[in-house]
Motif scaffolding. Structure first.
Motif, PDB file in Angstrom:
ATOM      1  N   UNK A  59       0.841  -1.204   0.000  1.00 46.70           N
ATOM      2  CA  UNK A  59       0.000   0.000   0.000  1.00 46.70           C
ATOM      3  C   UNK A  59       0.873   1.251   0.000  1.00 46.70           C
ATOM      4  N   UNK A  60       1.941   1.240   0.786  1.00 48.99           N
ATOM      5  CA  UNK A  60       2.825   2.407   0.872  1.00 48.99           C
ATOM      6  C   UNK A  60       3.485   2.684  -0.483  1.00 48.99           C
ATOM      7  N   UNK A  61       4.012   1.649  -1.126  1.00 52.47           N
ATOM      8  CA  UNK A  61       4.697   1.836  -2.417  1.00 52.47           C
ATOM      9  C   UNK A  61       3.735   2.311  -3.497  1.00 52.47           C
ATOM     10  N   UNK A  62       2.523   1.726  -3.531  1.00 53.23           N
ATOM     11  CA  UNK A  62       1.576   2.128  -4.563  1.00 53.23           C
ATOM     12  C   UNK A  62       1.032   3.524  -4.317  1.00 53.23           C
ATOM     13  N   UNK A  63       0.919   3.923  -3.055  1.00 53.60           N
ATOM     14  CA  UNK A  63       0.510   5.301  -2.750  1.00 53.60           C
ATOM     15  C   UNK A  63       1.564   6.289  -3.230  1.00 53.60           C
ATOM     16  N   UNK A  64       2.828   5.930  -3.063  1.00 46.81           N
ATOM     17  CA  UNK A  64       3.910   6.785  -3.558  1.00 46.81           C
ATOM     18  C   UNK A  64       3.838   6.917  -5.074  1.00 46.81           C
ATOM     19  N   UNK A  65       3.519   5.819  -5.768  1.00 41.34           N
ATOM     20  CA  UNK A  65       3.371   5.864  -7.226  1.00 41.34           C
ATOM     21  C   UNK A  65       2.181   6.747  -7.612  1.00 41.34           C
ATOM     22  N   UNK A  66       1.089   6.633  -6.849  1.00 39.19           N
ATOM     23  CA  UNK A  66      -0.102   7.450  -7.126  1.00 39.19           C
ATOM     24  C   UNK A  66       0.207   8.934  -6.967  1.00 39.19           C
ATOM     25  N   UNK A 138       0.235  16.616   2.510  1.00 40.00           N
ATOM     26  CA  UNK A 138      -0.657  16.128   3.560  1.00 40.00           C
ATOM     27  C   UNK A 138      -0.636  14.605   3.643  1.00 40.00           C
ATOM     28  N   UNK A 139      -0.659  13.942   2.484  1.00 33.14           N
ATOM     29  CA  UNK A 139      -0.663  12.476   2.458  1.00 33.14           C
ATOM     30  C   UNK A 139       0.643  11.905   2.988  1.00 33.14           C
ATOM     31  N   UNK A 140       1.748  12.571   2.665  1.00 33.03           N
ATOM     32  CA  UNK A 140       3.051  12.094   3.135  1.00 33.03           C
ATOM     33  C   UNK A 140       3.140  12.156   4.658  1.00 33.03           C
ATOM     34  N   UNK A 141       2.629  13.254   5.237  1.00 29.99           N
ATOM     35  CA  UNK A 141       2.725  13.436   6.689  1.00 29.99           C
ATOM     36  C   UNK A 141       1.735  12.536   7.429  1.00 29.99           C
ATOM     37  N   UNK A 142       0.481  12.528   6.963  1.00 27.50           N
ATOM     38  CA  UNK A 142      -0.588  11.855   7.716  1.00 27.50           C
ATOM     39  C   UNK A 142      -0.786  10.386   7.369  1.00 27.50           C
ATOM     40  N   UNK A 143      -0.255   9.939   6.219  1.00 31.57           N
ATOM     41  CA  UNK A 143      -0.506   8.557   5.804  1.00 31.57           C
ATOM     42  C   UNK A 143       0.780   7.771   5.555  1.00 31.57           C
ATOM     43  N   UNK A 144       1.644   8.280   4.682  1.00 33.37           N
ATOM     44  CA  UNK A 144       2.842   7.518   4.329  1.00 33.37           C
ATOM     45  C   UNK A 144       3.840   7.415   5.482  1.00 33.37           C
ATOM     46  N   UNK A 145       4.035   8.508   6.211  1.00 32.85           N
ATOM     47  CA  UNK A 145       5.023   8.492   7.302  1.00 32.85           C
ATOM     48  C   UNK A 145       4.676   7.462   8.386  1.00 32.85           C
ATOM     49  N   UNK A 146       3.415   7.384   8.864  1.00 29.00           N
ATOM     50  CA  UNK A 146       3.088   6.346   9.850  1.00 29.00           C
ATOM     51  C   UNK A 146       3.297   4.926   9.316  1.00 29.00           C
ATOM     52  N   UNK A 147       2.982   4.693   8.045  1.00 27.81           N
ATOM     53  CA  UNK A 147       3.205   3.363   7.473  1.00 27.81           C
ATOM     54  C   UNK A 147       4.696   3.046   7.424  1.00 27.81           C
ATOM     55  N   UNK A 148       5.489   4.044   7.013  1.00 24.33           N
ATOM     56  CA  UNK A 148       6.938   3.829   6.932  1.00 24.33           C
ATOM     57  C   UNK A 148       7.548   3.635   8.328  1.00 24.33           C
ATOM     58  N   UNK A 149       7.022   4.357   9.303  1.00 25.99           N
ATOM     59  CA  UNK A 149       7.531   4.199  10.677  1.00 25.99           C
ATOM     60  C   UNK A 149       7.291   2.783  11.190  1.00 25.99           C
ATOM     61  N   UNK A 150       6.155   2.196  10.807  1.00 29.17           N
ATOM     62  CA  UNK A 150       5.881   0.812  11.228  1.00 29.17           C
ATOM     63  C   UNK A 150       6.879  -0.148  10.581  1.00 29.17           C
ATOM     64  N   UNK A 151       7.097  -0.005   9.266  1.00 34.60           N
ATOM     65  CA  UNK A 151       7.996  -0.911   8.554  1.00 34.60           C
ATOM     66  C   UNK A 151       9.428  -0.779   9.059  1.00 34.60           C
ATOM     67  N   UNK A 152       9.890   0.467   9.216  1.00 36.35           N
ATOM     68  CA  UNK A 152      11.293   0.710   9.567  1.00 36.35           C
ATOM     69  C   UNK A 152      11.549   0.710  11.074  1.00 36.35           C
ATOM     70  N   UNK A 153      10.480   0.751  11.882  1.00 35.82           N
ATOM     71  CA  UNK A 153      10.655   0.791  13.330  1.00 35.82           C
ATOM     72  C   UNK A 153      10.080  -0.413  14.032  1.00 35.82           C
ATOM     73  N   UNK A 154       8.759  -0.424  14.191  1.00 36.31           N
ATOM     74  CA  UNK A 154       8.096  -1.489  14.959  1.00 36.31           C
ATOM     75  C   UNK A 154       8.375  -2.870  14.396  1.00 36.31           C
ATOM     76  N   UNK A 155       8.263  -3.014  13.063  1.00 35.06           N
ATOM     77  CA  UNK A 155       8.432  -4.362  12.507  1.00 35.06           C
ATOM     78  C   UNK A 155       9.886  -4.830  12.588  1.00 35.06           C
ATOM     79  N   UNK A 156      10.832  -3.917  12.491  1.00 36.62           N
ATOM     80  CA  UNK A 156      12.238  -4.312  12.649  1.00 36.62           C
ATOM     81  C   UNK A 156      12.494  -4.833  14.063  1.00 36.62           C
TER      82      UNK A 156
END
Length: 366
Positions: A59-66, A138-156
């Protein structure tokens, strides 16, 4: 000299542990050794975490493409982000098209019908470009950043603790294997002691991993709030674009018909005007989750009071542990707040059952 001896002994011990784990792992794969299985609840949590990580990445990668269809621009932004530098500001596609139209209109002459129309279209395209920038930000701050924080933080962190759990499990099974092979009483006593120690370490690591994995439910609740923010940003963007084009259509429609005709022939199909309020109203009606201010206000009032409210469940929810309450979509439950509770949760009651429920799965009723 003593420090060197200590380092050599530690290196030898680490090498022995690594070899023991490798032997145990290989024998398990060959079916020559028994393997301690994780309990079903922990296995389900691990599966849920892997599934969450997989789909969050997609979802994160495809949102970036969108948001940024140009792959070269995405690579450039990624490089600047890694270098901790701000990427140079450039016109986006609507802004560039708008500038070309304005330049062409000025070249043809603002006093001509075609030149005037090009300038008006160019100004509208630049406004759309500005709205596009706001959507991306707005999308980068409110949507993409939390998703990336999960992948690069919590899931690691989960991956690290899961690897430790695997090592502790291999140590435990290797100790059990040595106990089975022990023949002398003294060796058997030492092996039993080793099994007790490795079992304790395995149980402790399993509990740490379980606690981390149970946080996935909170991650889902948080990502749902972020998704609502993303939908609201998109709705605002498309509503702005629609209004800009509607205004442009009215401006172009005010030109004499001879200027609007193609090859001096009037168009037989008139351009139909659509009512803005009706379109925006229908868009708003189809997005009940977007009214965050109303939901936030209701939750704030509930937290500030000591009373309870009825709430309708929006989606099915499976409780991650005994402190949570499973939910079924469309059922009505009683909710209330207790001091010190996480801001993403409320206490829910259904008959004699009660437990924590995520607020993003609820719609407060009057």
């Amino acid at each position: 000299m003593n420090i060197m001896d200590f380092n050599v002994k530690k290196l030898a011990a680490d090498a022995g542990t690594f070899l023991s784990r490798a032997v145990q792992f290989t024998e398990e794969k060959l079916g020559q050794a028994e393997k301690t299985e994780l309990d079903a609840h922990l296995e389900n949590l691990l599966s849920k975490a892997e599934c969450t990580k997989l789909w969050t990445e997609k979802i994160m990668k495809q949102t970036e493409v969108l948001l940024q269809p140009n792959p070269n621009a995405r690579i450039e932004e990624f490089v600047y982000e890694k270098l901790d530098r701000k990427a140079p500001s450039r016109m986006n596609n609507p802004e560039l098209l708008g500038q070309y139209m304005i330049d062409a209109g000025n070249e043809f002459g603002p006093g001509t019908a075609y030149g005037n129309a090009l300038i008006k279209c160019g100004e509208t395209q630049k406004r759309i470009g500005t709205a596009d920038r706001e959507l991306i930000q707005t999308s980068a701050i409110n949507f993409l950043t939390p998703l990336r924080n999960f992948i690069e933080g919590d899931y690691k962190t989960i991956t690290k603790e899961r690897k430790l759990l695997q090592n502790k499990r291999l140590d435990l099974d290797a100790a059990k294997t040595r106990l089975k092979k022990a023949k002398v009483a003294e060796a058997r006593a030492a092996s039993e002691q080793e099994v007790r120690i490795t079992q304790s370490e395995f149980d402790r690591q399993a509990e740490i991993t379980r606690l981390l994995l149970e946080g996935i439910s909170s991650t889902h609740a948080h990502h749902l709030r972020c998704l609502n923010d993303f939908v609201e940003a998109q709705m605002t963007y498309y509503a702005q674009c629609y209004q800009y084009m509607l205004d442009l259509q009215k401006q172009l429609g005010s030109f004499p018909s001879t200027f609007l005709s193609n090859n001096n022939q009037s168009s037989s199909t008139p351009v139909q005007s659509v009512s803005t309020p009706s379109v925006l109203a229908s868009a708003s009606a189809s997005l009940p989750l977007v009214s965050n201010s109303i939901v936030t206000s209701g939750i704030s009032e509930l937290r500030s009071s000591s009373g309870s409210r009825k709430a309708r469940v929006l989606y099915d929810y499976d409780a991650a542990n005994s402190s949570e309450l499973s939910l079924l979509a469309d059922e009505v439950i009683t909710v209330y707040s207790i001091p010190g509770m996480d801001s993403d949760w409320l206490m829910g009651e259904r008959g004699n059952q009660k437990g924590k429920v995520p607020i993003t799965y609820l719609e407060l009723l009057n």
